[in-house]
Write an enzyme that holds these catalytic residues in place. Structure first.
Site, PDB file in Angstrom:
ATOM      1  CB  CYS A 143      42.533  36.895 102.989  1.00 45.39           C
ATOM      2  SG  CYS A 143      41.606  35.321 102.877  1.00 45.39           S
TER       3      CYS A 143
ATOM      4  CG  HIS B 149      42.572  38.496  98.919  1.00 44.07           C
ATOM      5  ND1 HIS B 149      43.548  37.464  99.040  1.00 44.07           N
ATOM      6  CD2 HIS B 149      41.506  38.024  99.287  1.00 44.07           C
ATOM      7  CE1 HIS B 149      42.970  36.473  99.707  1.00 44.07           C
ATOM      8  NE2 HIS B 149      41.592  36.651  99.764  1.00 44.07           N
TER       9      HIS B 149
ATOM     10  CG  ASN C 242      41.334  32.836  98.973  1.00 45.71           C
ATOM     11  OD1 ASN C 242      42.338  33.202  99.375  1.00 45.71           O
ATOM     12  ND2 ASN C 242      40.070  33.231  99.394  1.00 45.71           N
TER      13      ASN C 242
END
Ligand code: COA
Length: 329
Positions: A116, A256, A286
């Site tokens: 990520c 994030h 996500n």
């Protein structure tokens, strides 16, 4: 004396697949509820790519938009960099597939894997290549299709992830310097908390690995949460310090988008009011390497950011990896 080469951000773009999977849809697949997912994560829905829509296809659509926005023809790009942990294939790289789709030949193209945090790692690599004088115009993509490596019987993970792509065109410049700072970190000793066990050389694909569902994401959510917050705070504070800016100078924080509670905890620890924090997790889930760039693109395209605004991106992911960047739009 030779003038220092700076980096100008010429444009951004993003793309999400059409298919929407809501929490109510998930209630029909696993033992979960919209209420549980919403309160524990902030996610309401996510986008899911089609079977015949590989990562490079999402990357292509986001790149096309970014190039158009930047007013750059694909042929003017002299390097392609794709951050992803869900490549079309283990090799060739997704960047090579993207290169062909963009009808560009010869220029270097490669993938980078930092989960990520991939897009922030990518900003750092693009900055270094441009400042060194080696390349002038870089297409940087953050893209993932985590739904293709998700165990749809595991309620601990399948409610969290989605698919999406974001792209940025960066150029050498003698007038502008839009990447004010980047800070990166990693700690491989946490590799067993968030990982994809099989399909690599440590566990090549066999019938057993398939039967044991080892080609899907395994995660210890609570432990990930515990490390994510302090590492994101550390990265954001370091990048801010290196940029020589103060909290008040930052127009928008783009963290994030993994869990709303992680976002709120990071903001609280740093003393950032939530109205200065960009959130779109409710509609994306996500999307790993794509979260910060798709959020940045949305903030620009919806008018939340304007030319000259200073933004901080911060991410955390499997590895563990973390990173932050302070940039000027
Ligand atoms: N629906 C309903 N119940 C669920 C569930 C779901 N989708 N997933 C887990 N549960 C259950 C658990 O089985 C557990 O039940 P039990 O107490 O009977 O054992 C209970 O809910 C609480 O689980 P817990 O793990 O304590 O929840 P949590 O508050 O830690 O939230 C996460 C779980 C995954 C949302 C949270 O830990 C998280 O977001 N972690 C970070 C994950 C992440 O961001 N990963 C990517 C990083 S880049």
């Amino acid at each position: 004396m030779k003038k220092k080469i700076g980096v100008k951000i010429l444009g951004t773009g993003s793309y999400f697949p059409k298919k929407v999977l809501t929490n109510l849809d998930l209630e029909k697949i696993v033992d979960t509820s919209d209420e549980w997912i919403s309160t524990r994560t902030g996610i309401k829905e996510r986008r899911v790519s089609e079977k015949n829509e590989p990562t490079s296809e999402l990357a292509f659509k986001a790149s096309t938009e970014a190039l158009k926005f930047a007013n750059i023809l694909p042929g003017q790009i002299d390097m392609i960099l794709v951050a992803t942990v869900t490549p079309d294939m283990l090799f060739p790289s997704t960047a090579c597939f993207l290169q062909t789709k963009l009808n560009i030949s010869s220029v270097p193209a490669f993938d980078l894997s930092a989960s990520c945090s991939g897009f922030i790692y990518g900003i750092s690599i693009a900055k270094a290549f441009i400042e060194s004088g080696l390349y002038k115009k870089i297409l940087l993509v953050g893209v993932d299709e985590l739904t293709k490596i998700t165990d749809w019987t595991d309620r601990n993970t399948c409610v969290l992830f989605g698919d999406g792509a974001g792209a940025m065109v960066l150029s050498a410049s003698y007038e502008d310097d839009d990447i004010l700072s980047v800070f990166l970190g990693a700690d491989g000793s946490y590799s067993n908390l968030l990982f994809l066990p099989a399909g690599g050389t440590s566990k090549p694909t066999t019938l057993d690995t398939i039967n044991e569902k080892l080609h899907t994401i395994k995660m210890h959510g609570k432990e990930v949460f515990r490390v994510a917050v302090p590492k994101m705070v550390l990265a954001a504070e370091k990048a801010l310090k290196f940029s020589e800016k103060r909290l008040e100078d930052i127009k928008l924080f783009i963290p994030h988008q993994a869990n709303m509670r992680i976002i709120e905890a990071v903001a609280k620890k740093m003393g950032i009011p939530m109205d200065k924090v960009f959130v779109n997790i409710h509609k994306t889930g996500n999307v790993s390497s794509a979260t910060t760039i798709t959020a940045l693109d949305e903030a620009i395209k919806t008018g939340r950011l304007k030319n000259g605004d200073i933004v901080e991106l911060v991410a955390f992911g499997g590895g563990f990896t973390w990173g932050a960047a302070v940039i000027k739009i």
